[in-house]
Design a protein around this motif. Sequence first.
Motif, PDB file in Angstrom:
ATOM      1  N   THR A 243       0.833  -1.199   0.000  1.00 58.14           N
ATOM      2  CA  THR A 243       0.000   0.000   0.000  1.00 58.14           C
ATOM      3  C   THR A 243       0.868   1.250   0.000  1.00 58.14           C
ATOM      4  O   THR A 243       1.822   1.349   0.778  1.00 58.14           O
ATOM      5  CB  THR A 243      -0.929   0.025   1.229  1.00 58.14           C
ATOM      6  OG1 THR A 243      -1.727  -1.170   1.236  1.00 58.14           O
ATOM      7  CG2 THR A 243      -1.859   1.233   1.179  1.00 58.14           C
TER       8      THR A 243
ATOM      9  N   ARG B 225       0.472   5.348   0.326  1.00 59.34           N
ATOM     10  CA  ARG B 225      -0.393   6.477   0.678  1.00 59.34           C
ATOM     11  C   ARG B 225       0.387   7.771   0.514  1.00 59.34           C
ATOM     12  O   ARG B 225       1.566   7.831   0.850  1.00 59.34           O
ATOM     13  CB  ARG B 225      -0.873   6.384   2.135  1.00 59.34           C
ATOM     14  CG  ARG B 225      -1.670   5.126   2.455  1.00 59.34           C
ATOM     15  CD  ARG B 225      -1.943   5.029   3.964  1.00 59.34           C
ATOM     16  NE  ARG B 225      -2.790   3.903   4.281  1.00 59.34           N
ATOM     17  CZ  ARG B 225      -4.119   3.948   4.343  1.00 59.34           C
ATOM     18  NH1 ARG B 225      -4.716   5.117   4.130  1.00 59.34           N
ATOM     19  NH2 ARG B 225      -4.827   2.878   4.609  1.00 59.34           N
TER      20      ARG B 225
ATOM     21  N   GLU C 290      -6.002  11.603   1.791  1.00 57.46           N
ATOM     22  CA  GLU C 290      -4.896  10.904   1.155  1.00 57.46           C
ATOM     23  C   GLU C 290      -5.357  10.236  -0.138  1.00 57.46           C
ATOM     24  O   GLU C 290      -6.541   9.993  -0.348  1.00 57.46           O
ATOM     25  CB  GLU C 290      -4.323   9.823   2.084  1.00 57.46           C
ATOM     26  CG  GLU C 290      -3.715  10.344   3.360  1.00 57.46           C
ATOM     27  CD  GLU C 290      -3.169   9.208   4.210  1.00 57.46           C
ATOM     28  OE1 GLU C 290      -2.038   9.325   4.692  1.00 57.46           O
ATOM     29  OE2 GLU C 290      -3.891   8.198   4.384  1.00 57.46           O
TER      30      GLU C 290
ATOM     31  N   VAL D  72      -4.724   6.671  -1.939  1.00 52.61           N
ATOM     32  CA  VAL D  72      -4.236   5.350  -1.519  1.00 52.61           C
ATOM     33  C   VAL D  72      -4.293   4.388  -2.696  1.00 52.61           C
ATOM     34  O   VAL D  72      -5.304   4.300  -3.391  1.00 52.61           O
ATOM     35  CB  VAL D  72      -5.084   4.796  -0.353  1.00 52.61           C
ATOM     36  CG1 VAL D  72      -4.539   3.440   0.103  1.00 52.61           C
ATOM     37  CG2 VAL D  72      -5.102   5.784   0.807  1.00 52.61           C
TER      38      VAL D  72
ATOM     39  N   ALA E  95      -3.420   0.249  -3.443  1.00 50.90           N
ATOM     40  CA  ALA E  95      -3.050  -1.055  -2.887  1.00 50.90           C
ATOM     41  C   ALA E  95      -2.750  -2.012  -4.038  1.00 50.90           C
ATOM     42  O   ALA E  95      -3.617  -2.306  -4.863  1.00 50.90           O
ATOM     43  CB  ALA E  95      -4.182  -1.608  -2.033  1.00 50.90           C
TER      44      ALA E  95
END
Length: 363
Positions: free
Chosen positions: A310, A312, A353, A355, A357
């Motif tokens: 991940t 961020r 944020e 993000v 993944a």
Amino acid sequence: MNLSVPVPESAACATAKPGGLWQAAELRRILLYMVPVAVSVAFITSGPDWRNPLALALNFGYAYLFAAGLGVGNSLLADWLSLRVSWTKEPTKRLWLSLLLTPLVSATIIGAVDGLTVAIWQLSHHALLFRISWFWNFWFPLVITSVISLGFHSSIFLRNWQAAAVRAERLEKETAVARLDSLRRQVDPHFLFNSLNALTSLVEEDPTRAVRFIRQLSSVYRYVLDSQSQELVPLGEELIFAESYIFLQKTRLAAALQVEFSGQQAAAGFYLPPLALQLLLENALKHNTAYQADPLRLHVAVDAAAATLTVRNTLRPRRLAADEASGRGLANLRARYAFLTPRPVVAGPVGGEFVVALPLLTL
């Protein structure tokens, strides 16, 4: 390669999934196709009795039970086999299972239809089909059905082979696009120009750090060149490369960029497409503003339990030229992942944020 990996047969495309009789619509279509077959058989076997509505109706019902039972049963068998034994991965095993199970399933259905009509409907004295010899009543439909079913299995093999060829061609094209995109980033004049500017300042102000900067820059470009021909790279190597890449960026941005890595100790055994992490870091720096007083924060985390990487970053969009804000990089990364695993690349804003993944793959 498990990868959660090479794309399963059923995930390739809708047309490549054999049979599809688990869906009610497909089941209804098979049953509908059997109606003209049963009508033809009923007229052929009725002979002079075709003028007798009762005899014709009974013959049709009997023929339809045969046709529908054999059609549905063998199609379901083909689906069941395709879910467990792939034509493309184990063709010999699939062929032998088809040869053994098709006659067995067909014989079972023929016996069940005969038993059902005799025991429940008591049609033996009405339907002409019951007065035909044992050969024509059992062995002949068994042989015909087995031949047709094996042809059906062969068509499934051809469809899967064609789908595999299409997937291979698409993967080759996507890989070519990815490599061209990586090559474009490799010689990105902005990155190189900024790096050389930072190096010029370091040579004058801090020669020792300038030497380290040159080594890290060399490491970045060596990794880019070495990974061009690879489909997957170890996560540990990608993280080491990312640290070198971040070192170069922090040299230029100083306190305006803050990056945190976590979970690196869990990286062993995981793989991902080359330069996937670098793409996300580059996007974060390109699409967001960074100030000394209000730095851009990035967090790179490895989650071994969820098998994800991940990334961020603080969401502070800045204006970009149309060609820079195309979103092509993330779309290309999603396309590359689609050929490696059914698990998707998840990306989007979460709170303040952005993000992303990435699924981590295993060999």
